[in-house]
Design a protein around this motif. Structure first.
Motif, PDB file in Angstrom:
ATOM      1  N   ARG A 120       0.792  -1.351   0.282  1.00  0.00           N
ATOM      2  CA  ARG A 120      -0.015  -0.095   0.195  1.00  0.00           C
ATOM      3  C   ARG A 120       0.905   1.082  -0.146  1.00  0.00           C
ATOM      4  NH1 ARG A 120      -0.734  -1.050   5.659  1.00  0.00           N
ATOM      5  NH2 ARG A 120       0.126   0.654   7.131  1.00  0.00           N
ATOM      6  N   THR A 121       0.359   2.368  -0.451  1.00  0.00           N
ATOM      7  CA  THR A 121       1.117   3.520  -0.472  1.00  0.00           C
ATOM      8  C   THR A 121      -0.105   4.672  -0.792  1.00  0.00           C
ATOM      9  OG1 THR A 121       2.596   4.897  -1.754  1.00  0.00           O
ATOM     10  CG2 THR A 121       1.491   3.397  -2.974  1.00  0.00           C
ATOM     11  N   ASN A 122       0.574   5.829  -0.883  1.00  0.00           N
ATOM     12  CA  ASN A 122      -0.288   6.914  -1.029  1.00  0.00           C
ATOM     13  C   ASN A 122       0.369   7.848  -2.078  1.00  0.00           C
ATOM     14  OD1 ASN A 122      -1.633   9.722  -1.153  1.00  0.00           O
ATOM     15  ND2 ASN A 122      -2.840   9.028   0.759  1.00  0.00           N
ATOM     16  N   ILE A 123      -0.208   8.063  -3.350  1.00  0.00           N
ATOM     17  CA  ILE A 123       0.366   8.733  -4.401  1.00  0.00           C
ATOM     18  C   ILE A 123      -0.876   9.536  -5.146  1.00  0.00           C
ATOM     19  CG2 ILE A 123       2.390   7.534  -4.891  1.00  0.00           C
ATOM     20  CD1 ILE A 123       1.012   5.882  -7.132  1.00  0.00           C
ATOM     21  N   PHE A 124      -0.348  10.760  -5.470  1.00  0.00           N
ATOM     22  CA  PHE A 124      -1.366  11.741  -6.117  1.00  0.00           C
ATOM     23  C   PHE A 124      -2.415  12.005  -5.186  1.00  0.00           C
ATOM     24  CE2 PHE A 124       0.271   9.133  -9.915  1.00  0.00           C
ATOM     25  CZ  PHE A 124       0.933  10.016 -10.391  1.00  0.00           C
ATOM     26  N   GLY A 125      -2.251  11.898  -3.981  1.00  0.00           N
ATOM     27  CA  GLY A 125      -3.433  12.185  -3.057  1.00  0.00           C
ATOM     28  C   GLY A 125      -4.375  11.021  -2.825  1.00  0.00           C
ATOM     29  N   SER A 126      -4.034   9.657  -3.250  1.00  0.00           N
ATOM     30  CA  SER A 126      -5.222   8.825  -3.103  1.00  0.00           C
ATOM     31  C   SER A 126      -4.562   7.482  -2.458  1.00  0.00           C
ATOM     32  CB  SER A 126      -5.304   8.318  -4.521  1.00  0.00           C
ATOM     33  OG  SER A 126      -5.858   9.203  -5.350  1.00  0.00           O
ATOM     34  N   LYS A 127      -5.199   6.985  -1.791  1.00  0.00           N
ATOM     35  CA  LYS A 127      -4.830   5.588  -1.059  1.00  0.00           C
ATOM     36  C   LYS A 127      -4.920   4.668  -2.191  1.00  0.00           C
ATOM     37  CE  LYS A 127      -7.556   6.775   3.107  1.00  0.00           C
ATOM     38  NZ  LYS A 127      -8.999   6.949   3.118  1.00  0.00           N
ATOM     39  N   THR A 128      -3.707   4.130  -2.217  1.00  0.00           N
ATOM     40  CA  THR A 128      -3.509   3.024  -3.336  1.00  0.00           C
ATOM     41  C   THR A 128      -2.758   1.769  -2.758  1.00  0.00           C
ATOM     42  OG1 THR A 128      -2.990   4.953  -4.603  1.00  0.00           O
ATOM     43  CG2 THR A 128      -2.115   3.001  -5.921  1.00  0.00           C
ATOM     44  N   VAL A 129      -3.222   0.611  -3.616  1.00  0.00           N
ATOM     45  CA  VAL A 129      -2.544  -0.526  -3.489  1.00  0.00           C
ATOM     46  C   VAL A 129      -1.742  -0.931  -4.729  1.00  0.00           C
ATOM     47  CG1 VAL A 129      -2.837  -3.209  -3.307  1.00  0.00           C
ATOM     48  CG2 VAL A 129      -4.165  -1.437  -1.658  1.00  0.00           C
ATOM     49  N   VAL A 130      -0.563  -1.026  -4.659  1.00  0.00           N
ATOM     50  CA  VAL A 130       0.153  -1.420  -6.062  1.00  0.00           C
ATOM     51  C   VAL A 130       0.523  -2.975  -6.016  1.00  0.00           C
ATOM     52  CG1 VAL A 130       2.437  -1.189  -7.220  1.00  0.00           C
ATOM     53  CG2 VAL A 130       1.438   0.801  -5.847  1.00  0.00           C
ATOM     54  N   SER A 131      -0.086  -3.593  -7.300  1.00  0.00           N
ATOM     55  CA  SER A 131       0.298  -4.894  -7.472  1.00  0.00           C
ATOM     56  C   SER A 131       1.372  -5.190  -8.572  1.00  0.00           C
ATOM     57  CB  SER A 131      -1.163  -5.433  -7.707  1.00  0.00           C
ATOM     58  OG  SER A 131      -0.595  -6.957  -8.247  1.00  0.00           O
ATOM     59  N   THR A 132       2.346  -6.000  -8.268  1.00  0.00           N
ATOM     60  CA  THR A 132       3.364  -6.400  -8.991  1.00  0.00           C
ATOM     61  C   THR A 132       3.163  -7.791  -9.306  1.00  0.00           C
ATOM     62  OG1 THR A 132       4.917  -7.012  -7.385  1.00  0.00           O
ATOM     63  CG2 THR A 132       4.941  -4.720  -8.288  1.00  0.00           C
ATOM     64  N   ASP A 133       2.295  -8.632  -8.763  1.00  0.00           N
ATOM     65  CA  ASP A 133       2.106  -9.994  -8.623  1.00  0.00           C
ATOM     66  C   ASP A 133       1.316 -10.426 -10.059  1.00  0.00           C
ATOM     67  OD1 ASP A 133       0.836 -12.804  -8.541  1.00  0.00           O
ATOM     68  OD2 ASP A 133       1.021 -12.509  -6.309  1.00  0.00           O
ATOM     69  N   PRO A 134       1.777 -11.204 -11.124  1.00  0.00           N
ATOM     70  CA  PRO A 134       1.187 -11.442 -12.286  1.00  0.00           C
ATOM     71  C   PRO A 134      -0.150 -12.210 -11.954  1.00  0.00           C
ATOM     72  CG  PRO A 134       3.448 -12.295 -12.353  1.00  0.00           C
ATOM     73  CD  PRO A 134       3.290 -11.588 -11.122  1.00  0.00           C
ATOM     74  N   ASP A 135      -0.300 -13.074 -11.049  1.00  0.00           N
ATOM     75  CA  ASP A 135      -1.561 -13.639 -10.549  1.00  0.00           C
ATOM     76  C   ASP A 135      -2.717 -12.451 -10.043  1.00  0.00           C
ATOM     77  OD1 ASP A 135      -0.880 -16.072 -11.470  1.00  0.00           O
ATOM     78  OD2 ASP A 135      -0.260 -16.542  -9.354  1.00  0.00           O
ATOM     79  N   VAL A 136      -2.406 -11.796  -9.166  1.00  0.00           N
ATOM     80  CA  VAL A 136      -3.149 -10.628  -8.953  1.00  0.00           C
ATOM     81  C   VAL A 136      -3.588  -9.466  -9.724  1.00  0.00           C
ATOM     82  CG1 VAL A 136      -3.539  -8.715  -7.290  1.00  0.00           C
ATOM     83  CG2 VAL A 136      -2.233 -10.691  -6.415  1.00  0.00           C
ATOM     84  N   ILE A 137      -2.640  -9.358 -10.728  1.00  0.00           N
ATOM     85  CA  ILE A 137      -2.731  -8.354 -11.791  1.00  0.00           C
ATOM     86  C   ILE A 137      -3.983  -9.077 -12.744  1.00  0.00           C
ATOM     87  CG2 ILE A 137      -1.911  -7.366 -14.082  1.00  0.00           C
ATOM     88  CD1 ILE A 137       0.446  -7.163 -12.666  1.00  0.00           C
ATOM     89  N   HIS A 138      -3.701 -10.422 -13.115  1.00  0.00           N
ATOM     90  CA  HIS A 138      -4.536 -11.254 -13.849  1.00  0.00           C
ATOM     91  C   HIS A 138      -5.939 -11.079 -12.999  1.00  0.00           C
ATOM     92  CE1 HIS A 138      -6.007 -14.129 -16.499  1.00  0.00           C
ATOM     93  NE2 HIS A 138      -6.355 -15.073 -15.420  1.00  0.00           N
TER      94      HIS A 138
END
Ligand code: HEM
Length: 460
Positions: free
Chosen positions: A57-75
């Motif tokens: 999780r992070t906060n970018i551009f003023g938005s609470k964000t979850v970043v996914s780098t896992d190919p299965d999750v992206i799918h």
């Protein structure tokens, strides 16, 4: 202190992915903008992948964000588009591209958007109406700059595409109106991203937004005039005018014009950056260059009419290696560093909860540089695509997106790249005169002009 605690530990009905929400208000946005090398996973993402794992999780551009780098999750995210997730680009994109921008709207309109744009950008449109123009414009343009000595590949592809595409979007303009429109379209860029923290940035942002306003004003005037006079032209504006008149049309005047503007921008940026990168890679790899030359010289040799341009059959059936090169360039380029969605309900993924309303950002580069998917992922190796079906949006290749919102300009970009390479390698020899480092901040920025020198190939 309660507020600060809440900032760092947002409420969640389950367990949030690990990560940091950064400083109050700005979150980790400044870190996101820090320049890094273009090859590989962006540093912002990579650092956190190492620290927190593939979902953070992070906060970018003023938005609470979850970043996914896992190919299965992206799918999974793309599979649940329009059910658990919907498009959710941060507000800054809306400010830069305009609030009327249909691409950034959350409503379910992309099928409609694809239908409309396919008329000029789909395979049939490209084959019937675009290919001839693109081929002739590219051949003539390369011929005209060949005598100049060295030239900037990216800039020349931009000039070339804007010059032949602007009349396809809006035709029959007075020469002075057309050149004003072209100037404004060319002046709108995202270069200011690289100097996000400098004072000069705001000057550059103002200039870019002003050129957008001016381009839009020119388009608005033409649209009004066409509406009044019922003038019909063979262009994309005409298609949109017909759509505007239909009952239940998704368009209004503002969004129709904004779509033309967005397409003009994407046509220029999408094709020029990847073509320049292809030339950069090829110029450093004699084996790839030799194989490309062999493929394109064979195409020319097999033509009955030596003056004929590239045909659709040649592009589709005789440019196998060129297509492999394009795929490899696009895999390494990752011109779109993150794709943004928004969770419309609480979503459980891999033991974590993504709360409703949070932005979900997926990083295609994490898939493209995954050694489990691509052996020696940092190596430029077009042969890795040999015998593979080159599907454009798949679980393992998402340069043009994946799922329902696949890029509408994918085929156009690949065709333009192939045609540029055809004319460059079949008829000319070229050498790099000035290389350029390419940095990501977060889009591609060339630190210098990428200059090449070309001379007529003696074996022609
Ligand atoms: C090499 C060049 C290009 C790359 C790498 C690229 C990449 C992408 C990606 C990754 C997406 C998916 C965005 C998402 O899922 O959020 C996308 C969508 C889109 N692209 Fe491109 N693009 C390129 C060229 C173009 C061109 C030339 C055009 C226009 C003529 C274009 C127009 C669009 C549009 C309108 C969408 C939205 C489609 C929808 O929402 O249904 N792109 N592109």
């Amino acid at each position: 202190s309660h507020w600060l605690y809440r900032w760092s530990n947002p409420k969640c009905p389950g367990k949030l992915p690990p990560g940091s929400m950064g400083f109050p208000i700005i979150g980790e946005t400044l870190d996101f903008f820090k320049p890094c090398g273009v090859e590989g996973i962006p540093t912002f993402v990579k650092k956190r992948m190492i620290r927190y794992g593939p979902l953070f999780r992070t906060n970018i551009f003023g938005s609470k964000t979850v970043v996914s780098t896992d190919p299965d999750v992206i799918h999974q995210i793309f599979r649940q588009e329009n059910t658990s997730f919907e498009l959710g680009y941060p507000d800054i994109f809306v400010k830069v591209f305009g609030k009327d921008n249909l691409f950034l709207k959350e409503v379910f309109i992309h099928k409609y958007l694809q239908k409309i744009t396919m008329q000029i950008l789909g395979s049939e449109g490209l084959k019937q109406t675009m290919l001839g123009n693109m081929d002739k414009a590219t051949r003539d343009h390369i011929r005209s700059i060949a005598s100049q000595g060295s030239f900037n590949v990216r800039k020349e592809v931009e000039n070339l595409v804007v010059a032949y595409m602007t009349p396809k979007l809006i035709s029959n303009l007075k020469p002075e109106t057309q050149s004003k429109l072209i100037d404004n379209l060319n002046a709108f860029n995202l270069d200011w991203f690289k100097s996000f923290l400098r004072l000069s940035t705001w000057k550059a942002v103002t200039k870019a937004l002003k050129s957008r306003e001016e381009a839009i004003q020119v388009m608005k005037d033409v649209l009004m005039m066409r509406k009044e006079t019922r003038e019909k032209q063979e262009d994309f504006l005409n298609t949109l005018l017909e759509e505007l008149e239909k009952d239940g049309s998704f368009f209004d005047q503002g969004s129709a014009i904004n779509l033309i503007f967005l397409l003009a921008f994407a046509l220029r940026e999408g094709t020029s950056s990847c073509t320049a990168l292809a030339v950069k890679f090829i110029s450093k790899d004699p084996k790839v260059l030799a194989e490309l030359k062999r493929e394109h010289k064979a195409i020319v040799d097999n033509r009955k009419d030596k003056e004929a341009g590239v045909s659709w059959e040649e592009y589709r059936h005789n440019m196998t290696f060129t297509n492999m090169v394009s795929n490899e360039v696009l895999r390494l380029a990752n011109t779109t560093p993150l794709l943004f969605r928004k969770a419309v309900q609480d979503v459980e993924i891999k033991g974590y909860t993504i709360p409703a309303g949070w932005i979900v950002a997926v990083a295609p580069s994490a898939v493209h540089f995954d050694p489990a998917i691509y052996e020696n992922p940092f190596e430029f190796n077009p042969w890795r695509w040999e015998g593979k079906e080159m599907i454009w949006g798949s679980k393992t290749f998402m340069a043009f997106g994946y799922g329902v919102r696949l890029c509408v300009g994918a085929e156009f970009s690949r065709l333009q790249m192939a045609i540029f390479l055809h004319h460059l390698v079949a008829y000319y020899d070229f050498s790099m005169v000035q290389d350029s480092e390419i940095i990501r901040s977060p889009f591609h920025q060339y630190t210098k002009d990428l200059l090449i020198n070309i001379s007529q190939s003696p074996t022609k």
